[in-house]
Design a protein around this motif. Sequence first.
Motif, PDB file in Angstrom:
ATOM      1  N   ILE A   2       0.840  -1.190   0.000  1.00 41.52           N
ATOM      2  CA  ILE A   2       0.000   0.000   0.000  1.00 41.52           C
ATOM      3  C   ILE A   2       0.878   1.246   0.000  1.00 41.52           C
ATOM      4  O   ILE A   2       2.020   1.219   0.436  1.00 41.52           O
ATOM      5  N   THR A   3       0.317   2.325  -0.477  1.00 43.62           N
ATOM      6  CA  THR A   3       1.061   3.575  -0.553  1.00 43.62           C
ATOM      7  C   THR A   3       1.038   4.289   0.801  1.00 43.62           C
ATOM      8  O   THR A   3       0.230   3.967   1.677  1.00 43.62           O
ATOM      9  N   HIS A   4       1.928   5.273   0.940  1.00 44.10           N
ATOM     10  CA  HIS A   4       1.918   6.104   2.148  1.00 44.10           C
ATOM     11  C   HIS A   4       0.567   6.801   2.287  1.00 44.10           C
ATOM     12  O   HIS A   4       0.055   6.963   3.386  1.00 44.10           O
ATOM     13  N   LYS A   5       0.004   7.196   1.165  1.00 46.03           N
ATOM     14  CA  LYS A   5      -1.276   7.896   1.185  1.00 46.03           C
ATOM     15  C   LYS A   5      -2.367   7.023   1.805  1.00 46.03           C
ATOM     16  O   LYS A   5      -3.139   7.479   2.641  1.00 46.03           O
ATOM     17  N   THR A   6      -2.405   5.755   1.427  1.00 46.36           N
ATOM     18  CA  THR A   6      -3.401   4.840   1.999  1.00 46.36           C
ATOM     19  C   THR A   6      -3.121   4.590   3.480  1.00 46.36           C
ATOM     20  O   THR A   6      -4.037   4.548   4.296  1.00 46.36           O
ATOM     21  N   LYS A   7      -1.862   4.428   3.817  1.00 50.11           N
ATOM     22  CA  LYS A   7      -1.488   4.213   5.211  1.00 50.11           C
ATOM     23  C   LYS A   7      -1.935   5.400   6.069  1.00 50.11           C
ATOM     24  O   LYS A   7      -2.530   5.220   7.135  1.00 50.11           O
ATOM     25  N   TYR A   8      -1.695   6.606   5.596  1.00 47.07           N
ATOM     26  CA  TYR A   8      -2.111   7.801   6.331  1.00 47.07           C
ATOM     27  C   TYR A   8      -3.632   7.918   6.373  1.00 47.07           C
ATOM     28  O   TYR A   8      -4.200   8.371   7.368  1.00 47.07           O
ATOM     29  N   ASP A  79     -12.482  -0.860   0.640  1.00 44.63           N
ATOM     30  CA  ASP A  79     -13.025   0.350   0.028  1.00 44.63           C
ATOM     31  C   ASP A  79     -12.072   1.531   0.179  1.00 44.63           C
ATOM     32  O   ASP A  79     -11.921   2.340  -0.738  1.00 44.63           O
ATOM     33  N   VAL A  80     -11.410   1.624   1.322  1.00 45.21           N
ATOM     34  CA  VAL A  80     -10.439   2.707   1.537  1.00 45.21           C
ATOM     35  C   VAL A  80      -9.251   2.514   0.590  1.00 45.21           C
ATOM     36  O   VAL A  80      -8.782   3.471  -0.033  1.00 45.21           O
ATOM     37  N   LEU A  81      -8.773   1.278   0.480  1.00 46.04           N
ATOM     38  CA  LEU A  81      -7.665   0.995  -0.444  1.00 46.04           C
ATOM     39  C   LEU A  81      -8.022   1.392  -1.874  1.00 46.04           C
ATOM     40  O   LEU A  81      -7.233   2.029  -2.569  1.00 46.04           O
ATOM     41  N   ARG A  82      -9.214   1.013  -2.307  1.00 40.71           N
ATOM     42  CA  ARG A  82      -9.636   1.345  -3.668  1.00 40.71           C
ATOM     43  C   ARG A  82      -9.820   2.849  -3.849  1.00 40.71           C
ATOM     44  O   ARG A  82      -9.467   3.410  -4.882  1.00 40.71           O
ATOM     45  N   ILE A  84      -8.295   5.322  -2.331  1.00 40.14           N
ATOM     46  CA  ILE A  84      -7.040   6.064  -2.344  1.00 40.14           C
ATOM     47  C   ILE A  84      -6.097   5.577  -3.447  1.00 40.14           C
ATOM     48  O   ILE A  84      -5.513   6.387  -4.163  1.00 40.14           O
ATOM     49  N   ASP A  85      -5.937   4.284  -3.598  1.00 43.43           N
ATOM     50  CA  ASP A  85      -4.951   3.742  -4.543  1.00 43.43           C
ATOM     51  C   ASP A  85      -5.527   3.228  -5.857  1.00 43.43           C
ATOM     52  O   ASP A  85      -4.781   2.914  -6.772  1.00 43.43           O
ATOM     53  N   GLY A  86      -6.824   3.081  -5.935  1.00 49.66           N
ATOM     54  CA  GLY A  86      -7.422   2.543  -7.156  1.00 49.66           C
ATOM     55  C   GLY A  86      -7.539   1.022  -7.087  1.00 49.66           C
ATOM     56  O   GLY A  86      -7.491   0.436  -6.011  1.00 49.66           O
ATOM     57  N   PRO A  87      -7.682   0.363  -8.240  1.00 51.58           N
ATOM     58  CA  PRO A  87      -7.879  -1.089  -8.263  1.00 51.58           C
ATOM     59  C   PRO A  87      -6.766  -1.852  -7.540  1.00 51.58           C
ATOM     60  O   PRO A  87      -5.608  -1.442  -7.558  1.00 51.58           O
ATOM     61  N   SER A  95      -9.407  -7.705 -12.150  1.00 51.59           N
ATOM     62  CA  SER A  95     -10.102  -6.632 -11.442  1.00 51.59           C
ATOM     63  C   SER A  95     -11.607  -6.723 -11.637  1.00 51.59           C
ATOM     64  O   SER A  95     -12.093  -6.900 -12.751  1.00 51.59           O
ATOM     65  N   ARG A  96     -12.347  -6.575 -10.544  1.00 48.81           N
ATOM     66  CA  ARG A  96     -13.801  -6.581 -10.611  1.00 48.81           C
ATOM     67  C   ARG A  96     -14.328  -5.226 -11.084  1.00 48.81           C
ATOM     68  O   ARG A  96     -15.312  -5.153 -11.801  1.00 48.81           O
TER      69      ARG A  96
END
Length: 155
Positions: A2-8, A79-82, A84-87, A95-96
């Motif tokens: 996961i990206t820093h953005k998702t982690k934050y 849902d948060v991962l999607r 912020i980071d997309g698929p 990918s669904r």
Amino acid sequence: MITHKTKYALKSLMVLADEKADAGEALRIEEIAERSGAPKRFLEHILLDLKRAGLIGSKRGRKGGYELIKEPRRISIADVLRLIDGPMAPLPCLSRRAYRRCEDCKDEQTCRVRAVFGGFYATYIVMIESLTLADLQRDSDPLARFSVTENAPGE
């Protein structure tokens, strides 16, 4: 990964969920940044994304700030991962929500790469879809329920 953005984003949501459970007050961005460890400047964009998605709200004024408006048990980590980071799929053909046929693939049904990645991706999706913000709040090891024991029954 996961990206820093998702982690934050996840850390910020946990801060807001904890605040909701404790005092129910809105938090200023500076407070969220301090508690989550996210840089304030970076956090502004993240909170805007979370607000647009209907997960958090904002209040103006002296007691203004951000607050969680959706129940933690209704906020899926997937849902948060999607958001912020997309698929999340390792291949576009798995990918669904952002399906795209692989350009170099002649037949998805017989593609061995798709088969290998499809197997572990399906397991990952089941796990990540079932995790919520509430799980992260209350449990130091939210994935423990998915653990595989070394000596499974019947061995």
